[in-house]
Enzyme design. Structure first.
Site, PDB file in Angstrom:
ATOM      1  N   ARG A 103     -27.699  65.061  32.542  1.00 59.55           N
ATOM      2  CA  ARG A 103     -28.304  65.544  31.666  1.00 59.55           C
ATOM      3  C   ARG A 103     -29.310  67.008  31.392  1.00 59.55           C
ATOM      4  O   ARG A 103     -29.592  67.657  31.756  1.00 59.55           O
ATOM      5  CB  ARG A 103     -30.614  65.279  32.754  1.00 59.55           C
ATOM      6  CG  ARG A 103     -31.404  65.380  32.035  1.00 59.55           C
ATOM      7  CD  ARG A 103     -31.656  64.040  31.069  1.00 59.55           C
ATOM      8  NE  ARG A 103     -31.757  62.482  31.782  1.00 59.55           N
ATOM      9  CZ  ARG A 103     -32.147  61.491  31.282  1.00 59.55           C
ATOM     10  NH1 ARG A 103     -31.877  61.939  29.459  1.00 59.55           N
ATOM     11  NH2 ARG A 103     -32.102  60.521  31.778  1.00 59.55           N
ATOM     12  N   ARG A 126     -19.937  60.162  27.865  1.00 60.44           N
ATOM     13  CA  ARG A 126     -19.954  61.272  28.419  1.00 60.44           C
ATOM     14  C   ARG A 126     -20.174  60.507  29.997  1.00 60.44           C
ATOM     15  O   ARG A 126     -20.039  61.358  30.403  1.00 60.44           O
ATOM     16  CB  ARG A 126     -21.651  60.838  28.230  1.00 60.44           C
ATOM     17  CG  ARG A 126     -22.854  59.087  28.398  1.00 60.44           C
ATOM     18  CD  ARG A 126     -23.736  59.350  28.307  1.00 60.44           C
ATOM     19  NE  ARG A 126     -24.791  58.406  28.946  1.00 60.44           N
ATOM     20  CZ  ARG A 126     -26.364  58.753  28.968  1.00 60.44           C
ATOM     21  NH1 ARG A 126     -26.803  59.382  28.463  1.00 60.44           N
ATOM     22  NH2 ARG A 126     -26.370  57.275  29.440  1.00 60.44           N
ATOM     23  N   HIS A 204     -25.964  64.031  21.291  1.00 62.54           N
ATOM     24  CA  HIS A 204     -27.238  63.952  22.075  1.00 62.54           C
ATOM     25  C   HIS A 204     -27.713  65.600  22.331  1.00 62.54           C
ATOM     26  O   HIS A 204     -28.123  65.515  23.650  1.00 62.54           O
ATOM     27  CB  HIS A 204     -27.331  63.624  23.228  1.00 62.54           C
ATOM     28  CG  HIS A 204     -28.214  62.088  23.771  1.00 62.54           C
ATOM     29  ND1 HIS A 204     -29.878  63.403  23.825  1.00 62.54           N
ATOM     30  CD2 HIS A 204     -29.070  61.479  24.028  1.00 62.54           C
ATOM     31  CE1 HIS A 204     -30.624  63.033  24.180  1.00 62.54           C
ATOM     32  NE2 HIS A 204     -30.505  61.795  24.543  1.00 62.54           N
ATOM     33  N   ASP A 249     -40.179  59.531  19.924  1.00 62.17           N
ATOM     34  CA  ASP A 249     -38.321  59.258  19.397  1.00 62.17           C
ATOM     35  C   ASP A 249     -38.382  58.709  18.341  1.00 62.17           C
ATOM     36  O   ASP A 249     -38.452  56.713  18.677  1.00 62.17           O
ATOM     37  CB  ASP A 249     -38.104  58.370  20.927  1.00 62.17           C
ATOM     38  CG  ASP A 249     -37.250  57.882  21.600  1.00 62.17           C
ATOM     39  OD1 ASP A 249     -35.974  57.977  20.386  1.00 62.17           O
ATOM     40  OD2 ASP A 249     -36.969  57.005  22.075  1.00 62.17           O
ATOM     41  N   GLU A 308     -30.193  65.050  17.276  1.00 65.66           N
ATOM     42  CA  GLU A 308     -29.020  64.491  17.447  1.00 65.66           C
ATOM     43  C   GLU A 308     -29.004  64.165  16.125  1.00 65.66           C
ATOM     44  O   GLU A 308     -29.159  63.324  15.000  1.00 65.66           O
ATOM     45  CB  GLU A 308     -29.417  63.370  18.430  1.00 65.66           C
ATOM     46  CG  GLU A 308     -30.038  63.681  19.636  1.00 65.66           C
ATOM     47  CD  GLU A 308     -30.371  62.290  20.447  1.00 65.66           C
ATOM     48  OE1 GLU A 308     -30.259  61.436  20.723  1.00 65.66           O
ATOM     49  OE2 GLU A 308     -31.568  62.653  21.004  1.00 65.66           O
TER      50      GLU A 308
END
Length: 351
Positions: A103, A126, A204, A249, A308
């Site tokens: 994270r 990832r 990200h 978002d 991003e």
């Protein structure tokens, strides 16, 4: 059209060997693989043991800037300037234990962004162990003065069950003499059956900021975006800058090659320069969602912002033998003031 496809079994064996070597295997084969990998590193790059014994590569520029890249996820977890200041955010509750993604830092979303497909959210790159690339593709000469590491990811047998495509993903992470951090991704379709494949993608990136309420993003004003909080409803950005006072978002579409993040309190501006990545995601979970994430501190949303570089709205499609390239360069520069606000014009209009 020629194909570079490696046999799946060989790719799987390679991935298994890399996993053994990087997870601290005491077997002679694991040690030999680790030693062989070390010889592949560029000058200025070195292996080190990270959290929970996970292998990482540390890039050190002679002027003092440092970056760290975990082979688990091909994941950049640290980027410090020549004053030792951390520029990326990693949660204090981040779980450095496979198969959980780390994270913070710069997770790589491939071959799927978010839940836009049949795979787990953000795909599998990832969550995989990458290898040092023994034969990296040629890169532009202007990266030759940078400290860098070249990594490669190929599909495992398990990956082929959920995403049945053969590919080679080469990643270069480079640290420049001015402290800039560059990530270059090259993804090639190596299918031998003549089939194309499509994917979505994002770097990200979690930036470290002083206080989210003191941050503004320049370069995305007046653009259309998909609001993930409204079932990806298409909207148009209003106002002359993006500021933050609640959860955000959004996927901005057809974005410029340069975006600026202005941190009023730190008098610092992050500049994102990107190629091959037409979209840009802006995300901050705010308080309610932060408390719902086990690997994220309740109040950490105040000190991070994700902006991003991405390719989401129009998936990238590659025929066998074709290669896609996506580049992101990050830099941090001092901010100037104008009428009590940080002035981004010198950044956005500069070189």
């Amino acid at each position: 059209m020629s194909s570079d496809k490696a046999p799946i079994a060989a790719a799987s064996a390679s991935a298994a060997a890399a996993t053994n070597a990087l997870s601290g295997s005491s077997g002679s084969g694991g040690v030999a693989a680790a030693n062989a990998n070390a010889k592949l590193l560029h000058p200025g790059a070195e292996f080190s043991k990270g959290i929970n014994g996970l292998e990482k590569v540390v890039l050190r520029d002679p002027r003092g800037s440092v970056a760290e890249v975990y082979l688990y996820g091909g994941h950049v977890t640290s980027w410090k300037n020549d004053h030792g200041e951390e520029l990326l955010f990693v949660s204090s509750k981040a779980i450095f234990k496979p198969p959980k993604a780390i994270r913070g830092g710069i997770p790589i979303c491939f071959p799927q962004f978010s839940n836009l497909g049949s795979l787990d959210a953000h795909g599998f790159a990832r969550n995989r162990f990458w290898s040092v690339d023994p034969d990296p593709s040629p890169f532009p000469t202007n990266t030759s003065n940078k400290v860098a590491v070249d990594l490669i990811l190929r599909p495992s047998e398990e990956d082929m069950k959920t995403w049945p495509h053969s590919y080679e993903y080469r990643l270069r992470v480079a640290l420049g003499p001015g402290g800039d951090l560059t990530l270059i991704s090259r993804i090639r379709n190596t299918n031998s059956d003549g089939k194309p494949f499509s994917f979505t993608f994002a770097y990200h990136t979690y930036f470290s900021v002083s206080d989210i309420s003191e941050v503004r993003v320049e370069g995305l004003e007046t653009l259309d975006y998909l609001d993930n909080l409204q079932n990806r409803k298409r909207c148009t950005e209003q106002g002359d800058a993006i500021t933050f006072e609640s959860e955000v978002d959004k996927i901005y579409l057809s974005t410029p090659t340069k975006i600026a993040i202005l941190d009023h309190e730190k008098k610092r501006t992050f500049v994102i320069r990107k190629d091959g990545l037409p979209d840009a995601v802006v995300w901050n979970p705010w308080d309610k969602k932060s408390k719902a994430m086990a690997d994220f501190g309740d109040d950490e949303y105040k000190h991070m912002l994700c902006v991003e570089a991405a390719a989401i709205e129009k998936p990238i499609t590659l025929k066998p033998g074709e290669e896609w390239r996506g580049r992101q360069e990050l830099s941090a520069v001092p901010s100037s003031y104008c009428s009590g606000q940080l002035d981004p014009r010198k950044v956005l209009q500069g070189s």
